[in-house]
Design an enzyme around this catalytic site. Structure first.
Site, mmCIF file in Angstrom:
data_model
loop_
_atom_site.group_PDB
_atom_site.id
_atom_site.type_symbol
_atom_site.label_atom_id
_atom_site.label_comp_id
_atom_site.label_asym_id
_atom_site.label_seq_id
_atom_site.Cartn_x
_atom_site.Cartn_y
_atom_site.Cartn_z
ATOM 1 N N HIS A 135 7.283 -6.214 11.044
ATOM 2 C CA HIS A 135 6.662 -4.881 11.051
ATOM 3 C C HIS A 135 6.041 -4.605 12.422
ATOM 4 O O HIS A 135 4.831 -4.454 12.566
ATOM 5 C CB HIS A 135 5.607 -4.815 9.947
ATOM 6 N N HIS A 161 0.864 -1.174 0.000
ATOM 7 C CA HIS A 161 0.000 0.000 0.000
ATOM 8 C C HIS A 161 0.899 1.222 0.000
ATOM 9 O O HIS A 161 2.128 1.098 0.015
ATOM 10 C CB HIS A 161 -0.966 -0.011 1.194
ATOM 11 N N ASP A 170 5.699 4.796 5.280
ATOM 12 C CA ASP A 170 6.741 3.913 5.816
ATOM 13 C C ASP A 170 7.021 2.719 4.912
ATOM 14 O O ASP A 170 8.056 2.066 5.055
ATOM 15 C CB ASP A 170 6.400 3.447 7.235
ATOM 16 N N HIS A 171 6.141 2.445 3.953
ATOM 17 C CA HIS A 171 6.330 1.315 3.043
ATOM 18 C C HIS A 171 6.919 1.728 1.695
ATOM 19 O O HIS A 171 7.274 0.871 0.893
ATOM 20 C CB HIS A 171 4.998 0.598 2.808
ATOM 21 N N HIS A 194 1.240 3.839 2.157
ATOM 22 C CA HIS A 194 1.648 4.545 3.365
ATOM 23 C C HIS A 194 3.153 4.831 3.302
ATOM 24 O O HIS A 194 3.934 4.015 2.818
ATOM 25 C CB HIS A 194 1.323 3.723 4.613
ATOM 26 N N ASP A 245 -0.113 -4.611 5.723
ATOM 27 C CA ASP A 245 -0.728 -4.039 6.920
ATOM 28 C C ASP A 245 -2.216 -4.367 6.899
ATOM 29 O O ASP A 245 -2.918 -4.021 5.943
ATOM 30 C CB ASP A 245 -0.560 -2.517 6.938
#
Length: 292
Positions: free
Chosen positions: A241, A60, A64-65, A62, A173
């Site tokens: 994670h 996805h 942090d990814h 976000h 996530d």
């Protein structure tokens, strides 16, 4: 299949746990799942490099990814990559990447003109926006995107890699997700995120109780992840994670073992698991798991 956890952390800054990213090796192929902070350094630590990646799968969008995506692109160019970056991700991936490359266009144009490198192919992007279902076939290998529950994010995926004899599932996530459990049935390894609720405390000026509850609502709790692995009949559960990045590992293991009797690995950056040999390695430590 060999799974290497490149980064096991979250948006919290940590020198022990870098941003979320995993490497899957299959035969001569190398696939990256997510592109968190420090991914290029961890790839070198895992004996690989961005120039070797055959495809990147984004769970996805976000931050942090995806935060080190440009670093992956430009460092791969510096390493002599001679082909475009192949990137799979949810709807919105193309818009994001086009904007990212536009942001750096003037700097790239200057570098290209001045450095005179043999090729600029590594700076080209081959982008596929995916929907749930099969997203890649590569010989005997099939990669499947699974819609997971990370609302209010509109499109978030887990990924399942299988060649008919081995199977590895990555949760991305998600809150507790029956669709992921079904897709991960009998996986040789289930790499799953973990939100450790009891370790998250309200801090004035940082996070309120409401903040904690809202973040917890779209992640899988440490009290739930064992149930996920048990229902999926996973042959090995690899926790990944972590939110937060510092926690009581023994207490976490006790929570997970209450629901899941199979092997559990509390992931560390650069930990590797080989599904064929069932060998776990981390640094100089090697452990053989019992046959599944």
């Amino acid at each position: 299949m060999r799974v290497t956890l490149l980064g096991t952390g979250c948006p919290q800054v940590s020198t022990r746990r870098y941003g979320p990213s995993s490497l899957l090796r299959w035969k001569e192929r190398q696939f990256l799942v997510d592109c968190g902070s420090g991914v290029t350094q961890r790839l070198l630590g895992a004996g690989s490099a961005g120039k070797n990646i055959d495809a990147l799968f984004l769970t996805h969008l976000h931050s942090d990814h995806i935060v080190d995506l440009f670093q992956l692109i430009i460092s791969s160019w510096h390493q002599g990559r001679d082909r475009p970056q192949r990137i799979f991700g949810p709807p919105g991936t193309r818009q994001y990447l086009n904007g990212l490359m536009a942001l750096w266009r003037s700097e790239l144009e200057q570098r290209i003109a001045h450095e005179k490198r043999p090729s600029t192919r590594a700076l080209e992007l081959d982008i596929t926006e995916v929907e749930p279902g099969i997203v890649l076939r590569d010989g005997d290998l099939t990669v499947i995107a699974v819609a997971v529950r990370h609302q209010p994010v509109k499109a978030a995926y887990g990924y399942v890699f299988t060649d008919g004899s081995q199977k590895v599932a990555f949760s991305g996530d998600t809150a507790f997700c029956p669709e992921l459990i079904l897709a991960a049935k009998d996986a040789d390894a289930l790499v799953h995120e973990c939100f450790i609720h009891r370790e998250m405390l309200a801090l004035p000026g940082v996070r309120r109780p409401e903040t904690i509850e809202n973040v917890a609502s779209y992640h899988t709790l440490s009290t739930e992840v064992g149930k996920v692995a048990a229902q999926a009949r996973a042959r090995c559960l690899i926790l990944n994670h972590f939110v937060p990045v510092a926690f009581d590992a023994a207490a976490l293991m006790a929570e997970v073992r209450a629901d899941y009797a199979g092997p559990v690995l509390v992931g560390e950056d650069l930990m590797q698991f080989d599904t064929a040999t069932r060998m776990v390695s981390h640094g100089d430590v090697m452990v053989a798991l019992p046959p599944s």
